[in-house]
Design a protein around this motif. Sequence first.
Motif, PDB file in Angstrom:
ATOM      1  N   LEU A  80      -7.574   0.268  -4.066  1.00 56.03           N
ATOM      2  CA  LEU A  80      -7.556   1.610  -3.490  1.00 56.03           C
ATOM      3  C   LEU A  80      -8.247   2.627  -4.389  1.00 56.03           C
ATOM      4  CD1 LEU A  80      -3.877   1.770  -2.140  1.00 56.03           C
ATOM      5  CD2 LEU A  80      -5.956   1.464  -0.805  1.00 56.03           C
TER       6      LEU A  80
ATOM      7  N   GLU B 187       1.387   4.093  -3.102  1.00 61.22           N
ATOM      8  CA  GLU B 187       1.043   5.477  -2.749  1.00 61.22           C
ATOM      9  C   GLU B 187       2.126   6.454  -3.196  1.00 61.22           C
ATOM     10  OE1 GLU B 187       0.736   8.215   1.292  1.00 61.22           O
ATOM     11  OE2 GLU B 187       0.343   6.052   1.436  1.00 61.22           O
TER      12      GLU B 187
ATOM     13  N   ASP C 217       0.831  -1.208   0.000  1.00 57.50           N
ATOM     14  CA  ASP C 217       0.000   0.000   0.000  1.00 57.50           C
ATOM     15  C   ASP C 217       0.864   1.257   0.000  1.00 57.50           C
ATOM     16  OD1 ASP C 217      -1.799  -2.016   0.375  1.00 57.50           O
ATOM     17  OD2 ASP C 217      -2.917  -1.027   1.978  1.00 57.50           O
TER      18      ASP C 217
ATOM     19  N   VAL D 189      -3.629  -4.041  -5.613  1.00 55.22           N
ATOM     20  CA  VAL D 189      -3.675  -3.060  -4.518  1.00 55.22           C
ATOM     21  C   VAL D 189      -4.149  -1.715  -5.053  1.00 55.22           C
ATOM     22  CG1 VAL D 189      -2.291  -1.799  -2.818  1.00 55.22           C
ATOM     23  CG2 VAL D 189      -1.878  -4.234  -3.204  1.00 55.22           C
TER      24      VAL D 189
END
Length: 761
Positions: free
Chosen positions: A727, A701, A697, A723
């Motif tokens: 998200l 990001e 994660d 992932v």
Amino acid sequence: NVFLLGIIYVRKMELLTFSPEIHCFSELLDCSDGDEEEILVCGEDLELNPFDGLPYSSRYYKLMKEREELPVWKEKYTFMESLLHNQIVIVSGDAKTGKSSQIPQWCAEYCLSAHYQHGVVVCTQVHKQTAVWLALRVADEMDVNVGHEVGYFVPFESCCTTETILRYCTDDMLQREMMSTPLLNYYGVIILDDVHERTVATDALLGLLKDVLISRPELRLVILTAPHMSSKLQNYYGSIPFIRVENKYHAEVVYSCSIQEDHFLSALRLLFEIHHTKEKGNIVIFLACEQEIEKAYQMIRQEQSNLNPDLGELIPVPLYPTKQDLILKPNQGKEKCYKKYRRKVLLTTSFGEALIWTKNVTFVIDVAVERRKVYNPRIRADSVITEPISKSQAEMHKQILGMSSSGKLFCLYPEEFTYKEMKPHLPAKIQESNLTSMVLFLKRMDIAGLGHCDFISRPAPENLMQALEDLDYLAALDNDGNLSEFGIIMSEFPLDPQLSKSILASCEFECVDEMLTIAAMVTAPNCFLHAPPGTEEIALTCWRKFSHPAGDHFTLINIFNAFKEASAKSASQYYTNEKWCRDYFLSCSALRMAEIIRAELVEIMKRIELPISEPDFGSKENILSIKKSLLSGYFMHIARDVDGSGNYLMLTHKQVAQLHPLSSYCNTRKIPEWVLFHEFSISEDNSIRVVSEISPDLFVELVPQYYFSNLPPSESKDILQEVINHLSPVSTMKEEQKTNNDSKENEKFPQTSTEQRCIIQ
């Protein structure tokens, strides 16, 4: 005049720490019982040193006799004439001819004759220990003070003043000086030494100084090199003066009958055989790599207790750049009055020839094999290759013995091996190295109008493309390919661009204090000492006390903080530091170097007015911030454990590696699935060094989207894509909510234009 003699006495007494000789100024003091007129007469007869205005000491005349016996001395007149009438002078000489110590002094005399109108002298070296040693040696020969008339500046250490007329420095330091002063206006003569080593920094300087010489007709460039490089330099610069310095050596060369299966053990066996013959003289052993140097050092120390005491003592001395505390300094090598004979064994690699300063070398053992790193841009990692040394290196090993008629060179290979297996020369480093830092430097020089660099050897195109691509990923370049604001700030740090980017990101995530510590620790030499046989488990137990569950980067912070705490606990700091480090099997010199590096980085942060956050190490928020900062620079250094047993597959390619034995995750029950690593090289035991756990994660990001899209297909990439997909709905909802709020705000406060905020990617 009596007052002047007192000053002379204080000034010259400093030399007594270097030598037991009685100087002429001491003889003057014997006149003090007489009247004042006798003192004045003595003072008038003294020859004054033009560099400091003080009388020469007797040691100066003693060293002058030694200097006049050097092979290079007979070329002094030719050199001075060439320097007077030409901008560029090439001096080609064998090893141990004295060119590195004498020619800079002659250049200082040239600048003195011009009253330093065009500047002073700077001489570059490849190794920083060589720069320091030469500065100390030359100051002794010139009869002046180190740090005043003669000085040195090397990475994270400077011993110069504004009055220094002769400076020794590393080639990368002069390169960095060009960023602030592109034309190097402070210097009237620039000397590039050991050009045949073909480092990236020296090759870049050769190209950039071509343009500087055009802009500054009064500047002089002196190039010192080995004979095999002379023709290439003459073709590169055109018709320029060339001076050849020869060293006639008469050493006996003994070749092996066949290639040794185990060159390392063969070299050590030969060492002990020589020692048992009782023939006196120091020994140099050229080994394949630094690991072999460390291993030989430990084995010689172990075997010492089993040797016959009547043979004398064997003193192993490792010579390589990372071992700064074991390097002999000038005059420390002088023998004291010992009852038993002491023989030094200098252990080095083929690249350590410039580190050998001991004069009385009688035996040289050459294994003719080297292990070096070659950068592979496709996988962004170094490959460790083992191959025979070059013919030019083998020739330089012979020259280590100088003019000794009793010297012997033992070649652990047959004579025909020289012609069949050895290449003429090694490739230039610029063709085998990661060029990201060099390209960042050239981009910075492009701002000053010196971005075009006519390299003597073309860099590998793949390496250049990879360097530009990496700088683009790091947001160091703008859309036109020029340096961005981030790139300009990154170039201010004497660090790898990825590490510089992490420091800049730490300003946003408010963990600068901790990030500077990490940067200092990974830049300094390895702080973990090689544990002697039988103490490995004790050492591991000691190191586990500093382990941090978040990873090795955080363990390094613990070690640095514990070292500083130990330093502050006692008034006898030196003893406490040394003892504390010995107790925990840590290198005190490496930790001291980390302190120096960190202090230098703090000064750079203050100079360019970047914020330094308060230390908050240990809190969850701080640990997360440190990981974000590391990921901002090292998102290209990610690996995943593919089978749960510690086999890590690189995200950017299909290489598999294991954790390094010194990692805090080794010998633990649970190892992390995703890790960020500082270093990876392909060798017999592929390993990733300095690793810390990250989450997918966090990676998605912070990773630049165009970098992620360029990753090759793999199972790891598919996991990360899931992932991102998971998200995305949440991110979309947040973005829509933010847009609605912004539209309501705009209704109240309408804006005619918007500006894009500059953020760290």
